[in-house]
Each structure stands twice: as C-alpha cells, then as structure tokens.
Design a protein around this motif. Structure first.
Motif, PDB file in Angstrom:
ATOM      1  N   ALA A   3       0.846  -1.187   0.000  1.00 56.71           N
ATOM      2  CA  ALA A   3       0.000   0.000   0.000  1.00 56.71           C
ATOM      3  C   ALA A   3       0.886   1.243   0.000  1.00 56.71           C
ATOM      4  O   ALA A   3       2.057   1.192   0.409  1.00 56.71           O
ATOM      5  CB  ALA A   3      -0.930   0.015   1.211  1.00 56.71           C
ATOM      6  N   LEU A   4       0.313   2.366  -0.435  1.00 51.58           N
ATOM      7  CA  LEU A   4       0.957   3.666  -0.342  1.00 51.58           C
ATOM      8  C   LEU A   4       0.179   4.521   0.639  1.00 51.58           C
ATOM      9  O   LEU A   4      -1.058   4.569   0.579  1.00 51.58           O
ATOM     10  CB  LEU A   4       0.982   4.364  -1.704  1.00 51.58           C
ATOM     11  CG  LEU A   4       1.778   3.712  -2.828  1.00 51.58           C
ATOM     12  CD1 LEU A   4       1.640   4.532  -4.100  1.00 51.58           C
ATOM     13  CD2 LEU A   4       3.235   3.571  -2.442  1.00 51.58           C
ATOM     14  N   VAL A   5       0.886   5.194   1.537  1.00 45.65           N
ATOM     15  CA  VAL A   5       0.270   6.155   2.456  1.00 45.65           C
ATOM     16  C   VAL A   5       0.754   7.537   2.052  1.00 45.65           C
ATOM     17  O   VAL A   5       1.955   7.809   2.043  1.00 45.65           O
ATOM     18  CB  VAL A   5       0.645   5.860   3.920  1.00 45.65           C
ATOM     19  CG1 VAL A   5       0.104   6.957   4.830  1.00 45.65           C
ATOM     20  CG2 VAL A   5       0.095   4.502   4.343  1.00 45.65           C
ATOM     21  N   TYR A   6      -0.188   8.405   1.722  1.00 45.87           N
ATOM     22  CA  TYR A   6       0.115   9.751   1.227  1.00 45.87           C
ATOM     23  C   TYR A   6      -0.020  10.759   2.368  1.00 45.87           C
ATOM     24  O   TYR A   6      -1.083  10.856   2.998  1.00 45.87           O
ATOM     25  CB  TYR A   6      -0.841  10.093   0.088  1.00 45.87           C
ATOM     26  CG  TYR A   6      -0.729  11.496  -0.466  1.00 45.87           C
ATOM     27  CD1 TYR A   6       0.092  11.776  -1.550  1.00 45.87           C
ATOM     28  CD2 TYR A   6      -1.470  12.537   0.083  1.00 45.87           C
ATOM     29  CE1 TYR A   6       0.184  13.059  -2.074  1.00 45.87           C
ATOM     30  CE2 TYR A   6      -1.392  13.821  -0.429  1.00 45.87           C
ATOM     31  CZ  TYR A   6      -0.558  14.076  -1.504  1.00 45.87           C
ATOM     32  OH  TYR A   6      -0.484  15.355  -2.012  1.00 45.87           O
ATOM     33  N   ASP A   7       1.051  11.518   2.639  1.00 48.42           N
ATOM     34  CA  ASP A   7       1.007  12.559   3.678  1.00 48.42           C
ATOM     35  C   ASP A   7       1.843  13.749   3.230  1.00 48.42           C
ATOM     36  O   ASP A   7       3.027  13.868   3.555  1.00 48.42           O
ATOM     37  CB  ASP A   7       1.522  12.032   5.015  1.00 48.42           C
ATOM     38  CG  ASP A   7       1.513  13.115   6.096  1.00 48.42           C
ATOM     39  OD1 ASP A   7       0.548  13.900   6.136  1.00 48.42           O
ATOM     40  OD2 ASP A   7       2.484  13.187   6.887  1.00 48.42           O
ATOM     41  N   PHE A  12      -4.355   2.398  -1.570  1.00 44.12           N
ATOM     42  CA  PHE A  12      -3.897   3.779  -1.415  1.00 44.12           C
ATOM     43  C   PHE A  12      -4.582   4.381  -0.193  1.00 44.12           C
ATOM     44  O   PHE A  12      -5.806   4.297  -0.042  1.00 44.12           O
ATOM     45  CB  PHE A  12      -4.230   4.607  -2.657  1.00 44.12           C
ATOM     46  CG  PHE A  12      -3.439   5.880  -2.756  1.00 44.12           C
ATOM     47  CD1 PHE A  12      -2.209   5.906  -3.396  1.00 44.12           C
ATOM     48  CD2 PHE A  12      -3.918   7.060  -2.205  1.00 44.12           C
ATOM     49  CE1 PHE A  12      -1.472   7.073  -3.493  1.00 44.12           C
ATOM     50  CE2 PHE A  12      -3.189   8.232  -2.286  1.00 44.12           C
ATOM     51  CZ  PHE A  12      -1.958   8.238  -2.935  1.00 44.12           C
ATOM     52  N   VAL A  13      -3.769   4.964   0.676  1.00 44.51           N
ATOM     53  CA  VAL A  13      -4.258   5.539   1.932  1.00 44.51           C
ATOM     54  C   VAL A  13      -3.840   6.999   1.991  1.00 44.51           C
ATOM     55  O   VAL A  13      -2.664   7.325   1.796  1.00 44.51           O
ATOM     56  CB  VAL A  13      -3.685   4.786   3.152  1.00 44.51           C
ATOM     57  CG1 VAL A  13      -4.209   5.390   4.454  1.00 44.51           C
ATOM     58  CG2 VAL A  13      -4.014   3.295   3.070  1.00 44.51           C
ATOM     59  N   VAL A  14      -4.782   7.892   2.244  1.00 41.37           N
ATOM     60  CA  VAL A  14      -4.469   9.307   2.438  1.00 41.37           C
ATOM     61  C   VAL A  14      -4.532   9.614   3.926  1.00 41.37           C
ATOM     62  O   VAL A  14      -5.585   9.465   4.552  1.00 41.37           O
ATOM     63  CB  VAL A  14      -5.442  10.223   1.676  1.00 41.37           C
ATOM     64  CG1 VAL A  14      -5.106  11.696   1.950  1.00 41.37           C
ATOM     65  CG2 VAL A  14      -5.384   9.943   0.184  1.00 41.37           C
TER      66      VAL A  14
END
Length: 413
Positions: free
Chosen positions: A109-113, A142-144
């Motif tokens: 997964a990708l965590v966007y910050d 995908f996680v924001v």
C-alpha cells in the motif's frame, strides 16, 4: 494535535502513528516530504518505524523528500540516512515508469502525507493522482493521511479544467481553488479520473483529520506552519497563491527570488499607474501597495522592477482568483505593448506543454488569455466563490462547515 478556534485537530498521520493498523494489512510506503511531521514536529517516517509500523520505502514529490529543490526540481538521494529506507523520486514520473517504482518498493500500500495548499496547480495533489492510478494498475491499496486545507476549505473558486488542457499542473476537471482536503480530492478523483485512467478505481482509505471543520482561511493547519515548498514560505503566501500563480504565465515576475513570492508582482515596464488603477477596482478584501524590488533569481533577476504588493485585509472577502484575473485585464489595458504571456514553450516547470501558453495550462483552458487579449472583461469566466460541494458533490466531503462561516450560513453537507 493543533488548536484552531478552540477546536483540537489531529492530523491523519498523527492518528496513524498512534494506530499503525489504520493503514490496513501488509507493508506500506510513505509518500511524504519535510511537511510530514507529528504534533511534536518529529518527522513521521522514523517515528512510524519506532512505533513498529511496517514502513518499507519513501516516495518524494516535486522539491524532493526534504523540500530543498526549487520549482521544477527534486532531489537525487536514493536512500534516507535517518531511516535507511530507499527513496523513490516520483517527480516527472508517470505511467509504466511509476508502476515499476511501486513494484520495486515491495509495498502492499501507499500512504500519502503531503501538506497541500488548496490550489489546482500545486503539484502535490497530481503526484497523489498519478500514484493512485499506478496503485490501481498494480493492485496496491492507497491511503491518504489527511490534513486540513490551509485556505479553510469553505469555498471553491475559478473554472474547472478542460481535459484538453491537462498537464502536471492539472490532470483532471478541478477548479483553480478547489476547497477540498487531499483526502476529499482523492475521493472525488477516484470515481472519475482515476477510474478512467486506470480502468478501475483504487482501493482507497482516508484517515481523516479529526476535529477539523471548514472555516475561513486559517494559519492553524497542523502543529505549526511548515513551508510546503521553497516559494510558499508563509500562510500569507498560500492565501494569494491561487490567484497570483497565474502570473507565472506572463512576463511579469511573480516575486520568486524575493522573500515575498506571490505576494508581489512586477516588471521593468510597470510605472506609477498600476497600483492606483488596481485600487480603483474596489476589489474586496485586498489593498495594493506600489513597490520596487530586485529579484535575486528567476524572471528579471538582478533588474530593478516596479509593481505591487497584495495586502489582504479581509481573508473571508478576499477572492484570490478573481483578484488576479482583474489584475491581468488592467495590465493589458495599461501596457498593451509591453505585457505578454509566457513563451509558448510552456516553462514554469510544467511537463509536456508542447507549444501551449503556460497560462492556458494554469487556467485550464485558453479562455482567459483570449478574453484578456481581446480587451473583454474576463471576470465572467470566474464565478464568485461557492461551497466546494457544488462542484465536487456533497458525497465526497468529509468535514462539516462552521454554520456561522458558511457562505450561505449553513453547512455545505
């Protein structure tokens, strides 16, 4: 945790640090830069590792992981000395190349910050979009980790981008000032542009910033204001940027190479007529001060310029996009032989511009440039500010509005 008007706001990344399971199962990569900090200002990446989070890689946007690159630049580091994690540079990377980066990272997964500033042409949200598309294509979640919109999120302003004018300063139909958080924008894009580009939406999670409410533009967007890029040094810069960034598409300096980028604009040919003409427009929430300056770099570097500084007197009444549009019309009227649009080669850091004027990419069509050149009033191209739910749909909104501060005295939900 930050305090804004008595309300406590906890950003998505702070919540993830406290509960790493919010990112879901498996290993994740963090899309971040120097703005990715916890309430005590510790960088999020090493803190997440110390908390036992299964973080395996870092992805950096334009300006780089540490925010040292100027506009149109990133950083060359391949690993992060503080964590030992590999660093993947996403700037100017899309399509199969970006897919390969995701696969090579080994992340599930990708965590966007990243701290956005609420303007369509600020590229961090298009890094998010490109990564969402790649995540959908490669079967990753995908996680924001959401953060407040520093412009308040109360209103949107400016036209939707027309698809023919898509570029890295606007991939999809979004207003100039979009009025959403990154998480809300991800929700909007996922069912439209992401699904179209990838053939399917990505599996999306938004870790909400708890305690935040839509209100007039505020400086309290997290534990402290951290300049998200070298030329957005203060909240005052972010407030005017959705309008004065349009001057990147002209032969005026937009203040780069000074301590007040985007708050000042100028050119060698401007004179004492400009500031009084702008004052005579009676634009709400802003005063214009005549000034002179010499940029240290960028347009007209080392030359004495004359221009104006925008002094915002009422954040709620100030409409940055309409203000800049009115300024462009005055420039064409007063200086018809000198005022010009940026060279048709693009410029300003946009990619794949071909021979389109850069202002057209910023505006999202050629309508503004054509109206100004024809001597027409361009303000009808820019509707007055309105709640963001009107363009994005009420269903994408995650945060309520303060009733007293809503443009119509009610929540846009």
């Amino acid at each position: 945790m930050s305090t804004d008007g008595g309300a406590a706001t906890t950003t998505g990344i702070a919540r993830l640090h406290d509960s790493p399971g919010l990112a879901g199962p498996g290993r994740f990569a963090l899309v971040t830069n120097h703005t990715g900090v916890l309430p005590d200002l510790r960088p999020a990446a090493p803190a997440l590792l110390a908390a036992g989070a299964p973080l395996v890689a870092l992805f950096g946007p334009e300006h780089g992981l540490h925010g040292t690159g100027q506009a149109g630049e990133s950083e060359a580091a391949r690993s992060d000395p503080d964590t030992g994690l590999p660093v993947y540079d996403t700037y100017r990377c899309a399509g199969e190349r970006l897919d390969k980066l995701l696969i090579d990272s080994g992340a599930d997964a990708l965590v966007y910050d990243l701290q956005d500033i609420g303007a369509r042409f600020y590229t961090y949200v298009w890094t998010m979009f490109d990564l969402m598309v790649s995540a959908a294509r490669t079967g990753r979640r995908f996680v924001v980790a959401d953060r407040p919109n520093p412009l308040g999120g109360r209103v949107a302003e400016g036209p939707l981008l027309e698809p023919a004018w898509a570029s890295f300063v606007g991939r999809a139909p979004v207003p100039v000032r979009h009025g959403l958080t990154a998480g809300e924008l991800a929700r909007y894009l996922n069912t439209s542009a992401v699904a179209q580009a990838a053939g399917r939406p990505v599996e999306l999670t938004v870790i909400e910033a708890t305690g935040w409410r839509r209100a007039p533009a505020t400086e309290a967007t997290g534990p402290a204001w951290i300049a998200p890029s070298p030329n957005i040094p203060t909240p005052a810069t972010a407030l005017v940027y959705p309008g004065t960034c349009l001057f990147e598409g002209t032969n005026l300096s937009e203040g780069r190479g000074t301590t007040q980028p985007f708050e000042i604009v100028g050119a060698p040919y401007l004179d004492g007529r400009f500031a009084p003409a702008l004052a005579g427009l009676g634009l709400p929430g802003v005063h214009f001060r005549d000034l002179r300056y010499v940029p240290a770099f960028h347009k007209h570097a080392g030359l004495p310029l004359r221009g104006v500084q925008l002094h915002v007197t009422d954040r709620e009444a100030f409409a940055p996009v309409r203000t800049a549009v009115a300024m462009l019309a005055v420039l064409r009227r007063l200086y018809p032989d000198d005022f010009a649009w940026h060279t048709p080669d693009g410029g300003g850091g946009a990619e794949d511009t071909g021979h389109r004027y850069f202002v057209d990419l910023l505006w999202g069509s050629d309508r503004l440039r054509r109206a100004v050149d024809a001597g027409e009033d361009p303000l009808p191209l820019c509707d007055p500010p309105a709640p963001p739910g009107r363009w994005a749909g009420e269903d994408v909104l995650l945060y309520p509005a303060d009733l007293a501060s809503s443009p119509e005295g009610r929540s846009p939900r």
